[in-house]
Design a protein around this motif. Structure first.
Motif, PDB file in Angstrom:
ATOM      1  N   ASN A 116      60.930  43.128  31.727  1.00 20.00           N
ATOM      2  CA  ASN A 116      59.815  43.031  32.671  1.00 20.00           C
ATOM      3  C   ASN A 116      59.044  44.337  32.672  1.00 20.00           C
ATOM      4  N   LYS A 117      57.728  44.223  32.629  1.00 20.21           N
ATOM      5  CA  LYS A 117      56.876  45.403  32.691  1.00 20.21           C
ATOM      6  C   LYS A 117      56.494  45.649  34.146  1.00 20.21           C
ATOM      7  N   THR A 118      56.315  46.910  34.469  1.00 21.16           N
ATOM      8  CA  THR A 118      55.892  47.286  35.814  1.00 21.16           C
ATOM      9  C   THR A 118      54.771  48.304  35.728  1.00 21.16           C
ATOM     10  N   TYR A 119      54.099  48.467  36.854  1.00 24.84           N
ATOM     11  CA  TYR A 119      53.044  49.469  36.995  1.00 24.84           C
ATOM     12  C   TYR A 119      53.274  50.143  38.343  1.00 24.84           C
ATOM     13  N   THR A 120      53.251  51.446  38.367  1.00 21.61           N
ATOM     14  CA  THR A 120      53.381  52.193  39.613  1.00 21.61           C
ATOM     15  C   THR A 120      51.998  52.679  40.027  1.00 21.61           C
ATOM     16  N   THR A 121      51.602  52.290  41.228  1.00 21.05           N
ATOM     17  CA  THR A 121      50.241  52.567  41.680  1.00 21.05           C
ATOM     18  C   THR A 121      50.012  54.051  41.943  1.00 21.05           C
ATOM     19  N   LYS A 122      48.738  54.394  41.810  1.00 18.68           N
ATOM     20  CA  LYS A 122      48.245  55.699  42.210  1.00 18.68           C
ATOM     21  C   LYS A 122      47.421  55.480  43.476  1.00 18.68           C
ATOM     22  N   SER A 123      47.323  56.471  44.303  1.00 17.31           N
ATOM     23  CA  SER A 123      46.556  56.350  45.531  1.00 17.31           C
ATOM     24  C   SER A 123      45.123  55.932  45.224  1.00 17.31           C
ATOM     25  N   GLY A 124      44.670  54.864  45.862  1.00 19.85           N
ATOM     26  CA  GLY A 124      43.311  54.381  45.666  1.00 19.85           C
ATOM     27  C   GLY A 124      43.191  53.241  44.679  1.00 19.85           C
ATOM     28  N   ASP A 125      44.282  52.909  43.967  1.00 18.57           N
ATOM     29  CA  ASP A 125      44.242  51.784  43.037  1.00 18.57           C
ATOM     30  C   ASP A 125      43.869  50.494  43.751  1.00 18.57           C
ATOM     31  N   MET A 126      43.131  49.644  43.059  1.00 20.96           N
ATOM     32  CA  MET A 126      42.803  48.302  43.543  1.00 20.96           C
ATOM     33  C   MET A 126      43.173  47.316  42.449  1.00 20.96           C
ATOM     34  N   TRP A 127      43.294  46.049  42.806  1.00 23.88           N
ATOM     35  CA  TRP A 127      43.762  45.035  41.859  1.00 23.88           C
ATOM     36  C   TRP A 127      42.952  45.015  40.567  1.00 23.88           C
ATOM     37  N   ASP A 128      41.639  45.049  40.669  1.00 23.20           N
ATOM     38  CA  ASP A 128      40.817  44.969  39.463  1.00 23.20           C
ATOM     39  C   ASP A 128      40.973  46.215  38.595  1.00 23.20           C
ATOM     40  N   MET A 129      41.150  47.368  39.224  1.00 23.20           N
ATOM     41  CA  MET A 129      41.351  48.607  38.481  1.00 23.20           C
ATOM     42  C   MET A 129      42.677  48.576  37.722  1.00 23.20           C
ATOM     43  N   ILE A 130      43.704  48.068  38.393  1.00 22.05           N
ATOM     44  CA  ILE A 130      45.025  47.969  37.769  1.00 22.05           C
ATOM     45  C   ILE A 130      44.961  47.006  36.595  1.00 22.05           C
ATOM     46  N   SER A 131      44.311  45.865  36.792  1.00 27.49           N
ATOM     47  CA  SER A 131      44.150  44.881  35.729  1.00 27.49           C
ATOM     48  C   SER A 131      43.454  45.507  34.519  1.00 27.49           C
ATOM     49  N   PHE A 132      42.400  46.247  34.766  1.00 23.23           N
ATOM     50  CA  PHE A 132      41.673  46.893  33.667  1.00 23.23           C
ATOM     51  C   PHE A 132      42.561  47.897  32.938  1.00 23.23           C
ATOM     52  N   GLU A 133      43.355  48.636  33.700  1.00 21.65           N
ATOM     53  CA  GLU A 133      44.211  49.649  33.084  1.00 21.65           C
ATOM     54  C   GLU A 133      45.323  49.021  32.241  1.00 21.65           C
ATOM     55  N   VAL A 134      45.943  47.951  32.730  1.00 15.81           N
ATOM     56  CA  VAL A 134      47.083  47.391  31.990  1.00 15.81           C
ATOM     57  C   VAL A 134      46.683  46.365  30.935  1.00 15.81           C
ATOM     58  N   TYR A 135      45.560  45.661  31.134  1.00 14.79           N
ATOM     59  CA  TYR A 135      45.147  44.616  30.198  1.00 14.79           C
ATOM     60  C   TYR A 135      43.844  44.918  29.458  1.00 14.79           C
ATOM     61  N   GLY A 136      43.104  45.901  29.931  1.00 13.61           N
ATOM     62  CA  GLY A 136      41.814  46.184  29.318  1.00 13.61           C
ATOM     63  C   GLY A 136      40.693  45.312  29.851  1.00 13.61           C
ATOM     64  N   SER A 137      40.978  44.562  30.911  1.00 12.13           N
ATOM     65  CA  SER A 137      39.983  43.687  31.530  1.00 12.13           C
ATOM     66  C   SER A 137      40.337  43.489  32.997  1.00 12.13           C
ATOM     67  N   GLU A 138      39.333  43.483  33.842  1.00 10.68           N
ATOM     68  CA  GLU A 138      39.560  43.237  35.275  1.00 10.68           C
ATOM     69  C   GLU A 138      39.768  41.754  35.575  1.00 10.68           C
ATOM     70  N   LEU A 139      39.591  40.899  34.582  1.00 10.89           N
ATOM     71  CA  LEU A 139      39.657  39.453  34.796  1.00 10.89           C
ATOM     72  C   LEU A 139      41.058  38.923  35.073  1.00 10.89           C
ATOM     73  N   PHE A 140      42.077  39.757  34.992  1.00  8.35           N
ATOM     74  CA  PHE A 140      43.446  39.301  35.206  1.00  8.35           C
ATOM     75  C   PHE A 140      44.024  39.782  36.534  1.00  8.35           C
ATOM     76  N   ALA A 141      43.170  40.217  37.438  1.00  7.21           N
ATOM     77  CA  ALA A 141      43.635  40.660  38.754  1.00  7.21           C
ATOM     78  C   ALA A 141      44.353  39.536  39.490  1.00  7.21           C
ATOM     79  N   ASP A 142      43.877  38.302  39.349  1.00  6.37           N
ATOM     80  CA  ASP A 142      44.536  37.183  40.028  1.00  6.37           C
ATOM     81  C   ASP A 142      45.939  36.951  39.483  1.00  6.37           C
ATOM     82  N   ASP A 143      46.167  37.173  38.189  1.00  3.78           N
ATOM     83  CA  ASP A 143      47.509  37.059  37.615  1.00  3.78           C
ATOM     84  C   ASP A 143      48.437  38.115  38.208  1.00  3.78           C
ATOM     85  N   LEU A 144      47.923  39.327  38.355  1.00  2.59           N
ATOM     86  CA  LEU A 144      48.708  40.396  38.976  1.00  2.59           C
ATOM     87  C   LEU A 144      49.052  40.060  40.423  1.00  2.59           C
TER      88      LEU A 144
END
Length: 73
Positions: A3-31
């Protein structure tokens, strides 16, 4: 499969995290679905560990195509 995980940084939002891990903000709903207990968080504090679901290469490839050119799969 590990299982992969991501540890948030202060100020992270779902779309930002999606962009960082997948290269696209379109997967925020999957997260959000994979981290249902955090679904009401808009802006994260630092140090929250989130599950990162695997996205198929086909889904990733489809993000840059117009909807009528996307394949289903």
């Amino acid at each position: 499969m590990r299982n992969k995980t991501y540890t948030t940084k202060s100020g992270d939002m779902w779309d930002m995290i999606s962009f960082e891990v997948y290269g696209s903000e379109l997967f925020a709903d999957d997260l959000m679905r994979a981290n249902f207990e955090h679904r009401n968080v808009t802006i994260f504090n630092a140090g929250v560990t989130l599950n990162v679901p695997e996205i198929s290469p086909m889904q990733l490839d489809n993000t840059n195509r117009p909807p009528w050119r996307r394949s289903n799969g």
